[in-house]
Design a protein around this motif. Sequence first.
Motif, PDB file in Angstrom:
ATOM      1  N   GLU A 350      19.308   2.310  30.940  1.00 18.87           N
ATOM      2  CA  GLU A 350      20.299   2.206  30.050  1.00 18.87           C
ATOM      3  C   GLU A 350      19.716   2.242  28.823  1.00 18.87           C
ATOM      4  O   GLU A 350      20.364   2.923  27.933  1.00 18.87           O
ATOM      5  N   HIS A 353      18.880   6.119  27.970  1.00 17.70           N
ATOM      6  CA  HIS A 353      20.304   6.528  27.857  1.00 17.70           C
ATOM      7  C   HIS A 353      20.907   6.401  26.435  1.00 17.70           C
ATOM      8  O   HIS A 353      21.187   7.501  25.768  1.00 17.70           O
ATOM      9  N   ASN A 354      20.715   5.283  26.021  1.00 13.43           N
ATOM     10  CA  ASN A 354      21.125   4.969  24.536  1.00 13.43           C
ATOM     11  C   ASN A 354      20.360   5.532  23.499  1.00 13.43           C
ATOM     12  O   ASN A 354      20.997   6.198  22.304  1.00 13.43           O
ATOM     13  N   ASN A 357      21.230   9.033  23.337  1.00 12.87           N
ATOM     14  CA  ASN A 357      22.721   9.353  22.855  1.00 12.87           C
ATOM     15  C   ASN A 357      22.315   9.149  21.344  1.00 12.87           C
ATOM     16  O   ASN A 357      23.048   9.988  20.594  1.00 12.87           O
ATOM     17  N   HIS A 463      33.460  10.070  29.900  1.00 15.83           N
ATOM     18  CA  HIS A 463      33.076   8.884  29.857  1.00 15.83           C
ATOM     19  C   HIS A 463      34.259   7.883  30.468  1.00 15.83           C
ATOM     20  O   HIS A 463      35.261   8.528  30.554  1.00 15.83           O
TER      21      HIS A 463
ATOM     22  N   ARG B 363      23.741  -1.869  22.823  1.00 16.08           N
ATOM     23  CA  ARG B 363      25.004  -1.948  22.895  1.00 16.08           C
ATOM     24  C   ARG B 363      25.774  -2.469  21.642  1.00 16.08           C
ATOM     25  O   ARG B 363      27.078  -1.582  21.784  1.00 16.08           O
ATOM     26  N   TYR B 366      26.275   0.446  19.359  1.00 14.15           N
ATOM     27  CA  TYR B 366      27.137   1.666  19.898  1.00 14.15           C
ATOM     28  C   TYR B 366      28.846   0.994  19.724  1.00 14.15           C
ATOM     29  O   TYR B 366      29.560   1.908  19.189  1.00 14.15           O
ATOM     30  N   PRO B 380      26.108  11.285  25.409  1.00 13.51           N
ATOM     31  CA  PRO B 380      25.065  10.844  26.123  1.00 13.51           C
ATOM     32  C   PRO B 380      24.396  11.916  26.962  1.00 13.51           C
ATOM     33  O   PRO B 380      25.168  12.836  27.363  1.00 13.51           O
ATOM     34  N   LEU B 383      23.539  12.588  33.467  1.00 14.79           N
ATOM     35  CA  LEU B 383      23.187  11.625  34.241  1.00 14.79           C
ATOM     36  C   LEU B 383      21.907  12.373  35.394  1.00 14.79           C
ATOM     37  O   LEU B 383      22.312  13.612  35.670  1.00 14.79           O
ATOM     38  N   PRO B 485      25.259   3.300  32.192  1.00 12.42           N
ATOM     39  CA  PRO B 485      25.697   4.419  31.194  1.00 12.42           C
ATOM     40  C   PRO B 485      27.269   4.790  31.876  1.00 12.42           C
ATOM     41  O   PRO B 485      27.350   5.225  32.840  1.00 12.42           O
ATOM     42  N   ARG B 486      28.020   4.343  31.198  1.00 15.55           N
ATOM     43  CA  ARG B 486      29.678   4.615  31.500  1.00 15.55           C
ATOM     44  C   ARG B 486      30.219   5.994  31.415  1.00 15.55           C
ATOM     45  O   ARG B 486      30.871   6.197  30.581  1.00 15.55           O
TER      46      ARG B 486
END
Lengths: 714, 733
Positions: A350, A353-354, A357, A463, B363, B366, B380, B383, B485-486
């Motif tokens: 995570e 990933h952030n 991003n 998303h 989070r 974001y 992002p 994946l 990661p949504r």
Amino acid sequence: MQISTVQPVFKLELNHKVTPNIVTIAKYDGTHPCLTACAGYDKIIIHHPHGGLAGRAQRSQAHGEVSELNLSQAVIALAAGQLRPDSNKDMLLIGSPTQILAYDVHDNTDLFFREASDGVNVITTGSFGKYTETLALVGGNSSVHGLDWEGNEIFWNVVSGKVCAIITFDYDKDGENELLIGCDDSYIRVLKNNQFIAELTETGPVLCLTPVNEVRFAYGLANGTIGIYEEGIRLWRVKSKQNAVSLQWSGESLACCWGNGRIDWREGSSGKVLRRVQMRTNGAAMLLCDYRSVGAPDLVCVSDKGEVLGYPPYQENANFNAASKKSLPSEEDRLAITELFNKKQALLVELQHNEANAASATSTDPEKPATAMPTNTKLQVAVVPSCEQGVLQLAISTNNETVVRAALVLAEGIFESGETLARHPSPAQLRSILHVPLCPPRDVPVDVHIKALVGYPESEQFHIFELTKQLPRFAMYTINPNSSYNKTIDNVTFRITERVQRLCIWINQNFLLEEEMELETEEMKELHVSLFCLRDRSILDMDFFADGHVKFSTNDLRLAGDLVQSLAVFLNLSDLQSVAHFPEAEKSLRVEMENASQIGQMRSRLAAETAERAQLITALLPAAQDAASYDLKEMLNRYKEVVMLNEELLTGCHIRRATQEQAVVSLKSLHRILQQAARLRVGKYSKDVVAASRRAVKENNIEALIKILQVGDS
Amino acid sequence: MDYNLSRIDYTVCGVTCPDTLKILPAYGQKTEQKIVIGDKNGVLQCFGIKDEEPVVQFKTLPGKPITSVQLAAASGTQSDKIFTASGNEVKGYTRKGKVFLSIETALTETITAMAFDFRNVVGSDLILCSGRTVTYYRDLREYHSYVCEDRVLDIATFAAPNNARVRLVVLIANKGAIILENGQLVARTSIPSGPTRLGVLATLHTADIFAFYGASDGSIGVLTFEHSVFSSKCLIEGRGLGSVVCFGWFYNNGGAHLAVGRYDGSIQLYLVDLENLSEKPRLMFTYLCGEPVTSISGGCVGGNEEGELIAATFSGRVFALRHSRMISGVANIIRASNDNLAARRAKLEQEIARLEKQTLNEREKYQRSTRSLYAGLSTPPLLNIQHEISGATKEGWQELQITSAVPLDMLFIYCNKKLHMLTDSAAVLSICSSQDNASDMLATVRCQAGMMRVWVRMRDISNKSLTSRSESKHVFVYVLPAGAPRVARLITLKLPTLPFYSQHEELNADTDSRSRSWCQLQVTGSFSVAEITSWLSDALPGELPRPTTNIAFARSHTLLGTIIICKYQRSLAIFKSDDVSAIAIIRNIVSNCSVEKRIRLDISCDIPDSYCLDSFENIKNKLADEYQKHKTIILKNSIRSLDLDYNLLSLDSEEPLLCEDYMLACKHVNNDTIQTYFTELVETILQWYNDWLSICLHSHNMKDDEQRLRKALMENNLEEVINIFSHKLKPIL
């Protein structure tokens, strides 16, 4: 999770097939448990390792410690319990499609034999409510009744669906057991004092129920779900591809036997799998019994090929495996470390990933990358009734130029196939708004989970937006667009003392109206609402008069009952009497009663005919055999007669079967109307309806029944 | 199961490629060995283990994904130099982490395809495999190269006898293995099960070429080169195990063991007899770790005399499998290690708490950006998901395998045509009601908690019309992860129209088989090789050869064994097959595509008049066999529905109640091992007949004949079938 290598503490082969779910364990002599099961159609086998049985049971050829008992009818359910108050011996209860037989295996006597007009699906024994003695509790196609040891009917009630599971359980913690009934119409109902006090909505036919402790019970559904309720609230549930055959609470964990022969032990509070074993063939039953006579009940698992495995109560760290018997505390640490690494990995992913991003967000690349989406994208969901299509449209939209690529709606029990509904528009139809049609088939509150994939049409990654929307109980009713529709005359009226404002709140909570219902002035004392059902385009009028009279006009008897029950719960009414006017229902009541009595007459006539013919055959057959010795022609004639009679018997049998089916159907619809009539009232009045209608049915009094439907009493 | 090994987790790194974890040899006095691993983030790290805790020796900065790691050194010394390959670069590190070599190769073309693969260093020779080429470097200068038919998967070096040259064993995807010497092909052999990886015993770099290979069906075999004959032999059958991803070697008192890491997450140890290597290895241990194993290696890492097995998984977990004797051990050691364990656990918990805080901050950051009026772009990264689709099995299933580095929640599948679907036993498949136009299919696959890989099998709903058979199916698979990661990754697939033709065949062997009744399709027109390749990709499963001036290859049908031969070049393509349906479909596809592209084509078909008869003769015995099986299954089913008890029946041996055949069927009534493809064969023959009629343009009186033919086939009346076919020999004019 790997299959555990746990070895059973005992293992035996019955050398007989076992019909799933028709298995019980009983102490026929009061001390030694005997496994009793149905071994195909009409054969019952009794495993008696502690000494043989006398009487009707014959010793099986395939296994020395097994005796066979043959019935002339199919075995549908088996149960055992100490029915006789003067004896500690278990009595065997055998349910066949139309009869219940209570049999004392030890003394080889019949306790009672009863016709069950509503069929038999499930039998259990137990005491509940104010009845102190052990009763035989029988679930039929649309009713449930309790019998004492002499076969007398102690109580009777109607339920709307086929009864699949019954347990006695102290639901409201008052020290008295209530009856929990699992039905195939996806409800778990709680019967207390011959009155339904709670109704838990599930998502599929309820197949098994088992008590866990004072406040919890576990359930299993036909769609593979199992779970635990605590004080009427679901603690957890999991869904599997298989169906649960049986659930048992053993050693502080929930053991579940699945249809494919897998048995798993789960933690009571979370449903986490602790251990798992696999039987060689499909599972038939799992019971809790001290079969070894060691003082603690073992799990007795039976497979459909007659393999019986016994497992002691689950204990942590007891891996039974000889090699790792000296289980170490370090093992626990090690597992914890593996778990912690899993967590760390997830967090690292995570974070990475952030970071990635954030890094790409600062770069000012004019090209839209394949994964992009404006950060301030929001998703909105609205439910709009669509009168033309007769559905609720779930509108999912974004607030900018991004599109909703696909939407998944997850909910149970409202789609005709599976548990999801998906929409994936073709590229030409991609918009920032997407409509998903919903049509809940019954009036229950539904939670719909929505997963929407948002991005640009050419994106490679989307998303995920997740939302949960609750549809109220009467979501399928919307304000009548034009009042020109024919008003219906069918209605139910009753009297309440409540302010109109409160009723407004009830409407807003339970209906999905485009605009909240508001009173125009404070002084308003009356409220009239006209609604339109999206399913069948029928009209529902609700009138609340100034003097406290309430009138629900609909031609759907069930809907009227649902409304009354919902309103009663909201207003906290303990008792409510009402007057119903449903000519259609009355008419069908008459028809069904007529049918029932006709079928009853026909059945007795047919039974007499059959008996007569059977007797003739038994006489003719030896005669034919005798004739073989002196006159072949005569023998031939006699045999011809036998064949003819046999054919007649067969036709008679077919007719009987057809009438039986017809009887079941009409009885079911009769019971349904009675149940709905009971639901039009609340509390003791509802109970009165059941009692009175049972009396009326017994007396075959149609007029009384109609009166009960109308005013709640004869 | 002879060994009892238990898992100890060491560390976590990024997503790893196959075979990127190695164990450095012990240095000096110490017996402890060090682990070196390279991941897709481009980080190469080397660490030792002290008290089950990793102690990092060195760690590089992130860069291009590391696709291969090898150890080598000048001859005579221990191979303690680490070489990594990423992109088109090769880097050499000393055991201390110092870069002593860094070259950028000229392998430009394949680098764009990201199919760079680096394997082996012998002395100052360097052999690189990239895409389909094997390039040989001597003193860092390109010496020679060789281009193979398909992707190069793995390579091993052997010394050539009597000279200083190097012999290379090269494993080629879908084909088999070849031996190269001095850039020339010496020998080749085919491996029908689809090779994936080579395993060579380290001490065996001698003149005899001997190597183990792993295959995609899970089987393991050997490759040998003796008396100038290169041959392959299967030692261990797959038996439902996942495809082999990596090999390693593990030594203990018991001897040498071949360690196998598989895609299905299982690790096996096979005891190998060093005296007689072609003996079937004995399975000694199995472990299931739940996600694909990418590397496996044995060594003394934890400071014990006895070795342990180190494995790395796709998502980047590094763990050891250690003998439980060493874990439990003597009492006081346990206590010491228990304290260590508790300390380790506490430390990890602390670290996780820190990470949790950090992610929470991120989070929130974001979340703030989602509320701001100024619309930034959220982009992002993609994946980490790998997917692969296989050719059709005998039943016609095509399997899609999805591997993810994060646990999966759901798959959402959309296809423009209806399909039959199946999935993993651990996942729940639910077919949704279809959208407005009823021809599409929507399905969801819900995964159990913690699943990181899932398969979905898809099969065509058999459709008779030729046009619908020649349309390829587009499948969109959205992969939704369960955790953080949504985002949902989209995988687009095209299901080929001839999924059965997934087996690669050699050209020379089958062209001379005269017994086949060849149908030929010739296409001429102004098209390029790239264009015809793209048209063919609609029809044939798997990868097609890259466009070059002249292409020829052959594929065979998994069930029928029929062959299709494709030969094409610029402006000319010839397809030969003994399956008229395949020819008909290819014809349709080619003509459809050419219409789309507005290319004028001349298409001519040459179908023998006796096609049906000849082809039927070829398939006749197969059909008869399947018919027998089909009948047995029917008998079994009817006996089963009688619900007889075999035990009871066999008691009465004096007077048998059933005849012998029936008794036999009754005995085995519950093992459903027999599978039959009878109906599939019947359908195929009918299809051949129809396609043959339509392609030869005599389409009169079809219905009647078809029914007669179906009846004859179902009753296995072979003479009648032959009658119908020979009657049609001469077209009625």
